[in-house]
Design an enzyme around this catalytic site. Structure first.
Site, PDB file in Angstrom:
ATOM      1  N   GLU A 175       0.832  -1.201   0.000  1.00 24.72           N
ATOM      2  CA  GLU A 175       0.000   0.000   0.000  1.00 24.72           C
ATOM      3  C   GLU A 175       0.867   1.252   0.000  1.00 24.72           C
ATOM      4  OE1 GLU A 175      -4.080  -1.711   2.015  1.00 24.72           O
ATOM      5  OE2 GLU A 175      -2.744  -0.532   3.298  1.00 24.72           O
TER       6      GLU A 175
ATOM      7  N   CYS B 243       6.540  -6.606   7.514  1.00 20.03           N
ATOM      8  CA  CYS B 243       7.606  -5.916   8.236  1.00 20.03           C
ATOM      9  C   CYS B 243       8.105  -6.798   9.373  1.00 20.03           C
ATOM     10  CB  CYS B 243       7.086  -4.586   8.793  1.00 20.03           C
ATOM     11  SG  CYS B 243       8.360  -3.606   9.628  1.00 20.03           S
TER      12      CYS B 243
ATOM     13  N   CYS C 219       6.564  -3.177  15.683  1.00 18.11           N
ATOM     14  CA  CYS C 219       6.138  -2.075  16.553  1.00 18.11           C
ATOM     15  C   CYS C 219       4.713  -2.342  17.050  1.00 18.11           C
ATOM     16  CB  CYS C 219       6.167  -0.749  15.791  1.00 18.11           C
ATOM     17  SG  CYS C 219       7.804  -0.274  15.192  1.00 18.11           S
TER      18      CYS C 219
ATOM     19  N   CYS D 197       1.775  -0.581  15.161  1.00 26.35           N
ATOM     20  CA  CYS D 197       1.735  -0.631  13.693  1.00 26.35           C
ATOM     21  C   CYS D 197       1.168  -1.949  13.197  1.00 26.35           C
ATOM     22  CB  CYS D 197       3.137  -0.419  13.136  1.00 26.35           C
ATOM     23  SG  CYS D 197       3.213  -0.404  11.333  1.00 26.35           S
TER      24      CYS D 197
ATOM     25  N   HIS E  60      10.381   7.017  19.914  1.00 25.64           N
ATOM     26  CA  HIS E  60       9.217   6.613  20.727  1.00 25.64           C
ATOM     27  C   HIS E  60       9.518   6.262  22.180  1.00 25.64           C
ATOM     28  CE1 HIS E  60       7.407   6.649  16.838  1.00 25.64           C
ATOM     29  NE2 HIS E  60       7.961   5.513  16.450  1.00 25.64           N
TER      30      HIS E  60
ATOM     31  N   CYS F  84      -0.531   6.722   9.551  1.00 25.45           N
ATOM     32  CA  CYS F  84       0.685   6.052  10.008  1.00 25.45           C
ATOM     33  C   CYS F  84       0.346   4.845  10.880  1.00 25.45           C
ATOM     34  CB  CYS F  84       1.546   7.027  10.801  1.00 25.45           C
ATOM     35  SG  CYS F  84       2.329   8.281   9.783  1.00 25.45           S
TER      36      CYS F  84
END
Length: 345
Positions: free
Chosen positions: A79, A99, A103, A106, A199, A316
């Site tokens: 995407e 990925c 995280c 995410c 973060h 995000c």
């Protein structure tokens, strides 16, 4: 004497996937006349299917944000997001199918890591769009620096003067900060914009938020990013997703101040976008503003990033493809069947 790792590029390779090569590589193989003609067809004319190794699978419109689902040759999807701003159009490109970083905020890694995208597949996310973009951010699915060589190659292709001629200043890579790659990017002659997804201000908290980055010392990561800033005289951005009760303490403010006060750094304060991953406390606007003021009082430059595309799952942390989960399951079944057939009876 040629390096034994050097890949000899053939005309057949160029014809089958031309978006994966720079003008020089094409020119060295087929000559200047053919190279100029091909580069013109790829980057100055309307995209032609014969040159493409991927296609637009779907487009989701969300006002000032548009999300593209691209189908790759092997059936997987990635995407890509286009965001219209007053200053132009930003495209957020993916670098992996899935990925490996994991995280907690995410969704991109929910199907695990499947494979890296090729330079061509990254470039085509820009060239096949209906929009003309003036900013490219490597912030989509995947960790760019775990696909380092292909990402750097894609940047060289995008900025090629005989092709798209995209300005390097308009390219930003967002990374969780693997150290070896941070040191490598410091030595590249690219001067791209760099964003560190930090973060947290201590190792324990960062290991909770980004579990698969355990073993990467947070202090060394910050040191490497600041070194990049100094080496290239570039302001670096520190992405900081505010999670109330986890990374918003007085100690966090003090540590961010110690690291980044009087440095060429912008703190980008982010708000969690809902995913199916976990139950994160989403800060409200008042909490974000209050934390921003505390950081500014500590001598830091801070900006609150406005989320775009929530209504089409394009903000995000929200990029993911259900198609990939199905394909991964099918490929695993196929692989298991092949192994079974190879076993002696």
């Amino acid at each position: 004497m040629k390096n034994k790792n050097t890949i000899i590029i053939t005309e057949e390779m160029i014809n089958s996937d031309p978006y994966g090569y720079t003008y020089k590589e094409i020119c060295d193989c087929v000559g200047e006349k053919k190279a100029r003609s091909l580069m013109h067809a790829l980057y100055k004319e309307k995209p032609q299917k014969k040159y493409q190794t991927m296609s637009i699978n779907d487009i989701y419109n969300g006002g000032d944000t548009r999300k593209y689902s691209f189908k790759l040759k092997d059936g997987y999807c990635v995407e890509t997001v286009c965001i219209k701003r007053k200053t132009g159009v930003t495209v957020c490109v993916s670098t992996m199918v899935g990925c490996p970083v994991g995280c907690i905020f995410c969704a991109s890694g929910s199907n695990g890591f499947i494979r890296n995208l090729t330079p061509s597949e990254i470039v085509q996310q820009v060239t096949l769009l209906k929009e003309k973009v003036n900013r490219i951010v490597y912030m989509g699915m995947g960790e760019p620096f775990f696909n380092y060589d292909n990402v750097i190659k894609s940047i060289h292709i995008l900025r090629d003067r005989n092709g798209l001629n995209f300005p390097t200043d308009g390219i930003n890579i967002s990374t969780v900060g693997p150290l070896e790659q941070l040191k490598k990017i410091r030595e590249e002659h690219l001067k791209i914009q760099l964003t560190l997804s930090l973060h947290a201000t201590n190792q324990r908290t960062r290991d909770i938020i980004i579990p698969h980055m355990k073993g990467y010392d947070i202090n060394k990561i910050v040191e490497a990013v600041l070194s990049y800033s100094e080496r290239h005289n570039r302001k670096v951005t520190i992405a900081y997703l505010l999670i109330p009760g986890l990374n918003d303490k007085a100690a966090d403010v003090r540590q961010l101040g110690r690291w980044f006060r009087e440095k060429n750094v912008l703190i980008n304060l982010l708000q969690y976008n809902d995913t199916a991953n976990c139950n994160i406390n989403r800060p409200n606007k008042q909490q974000l503003v209050a934390f921003k003021l505390r950081l500014e009082a500590a001598g830091l430059e801070v900006k609150m990033r406005e989320s775009r595309g929530n209504n089409i799952k394009a903000a995000c942390g929200q990029l993911v493809s259900n198609t990939n989960k199905k394909n991964k399951q099918n490929n695993n079944k196929s692989s298991s069947t092949q192994k079974k057939n190879l076993c002696p009876r």
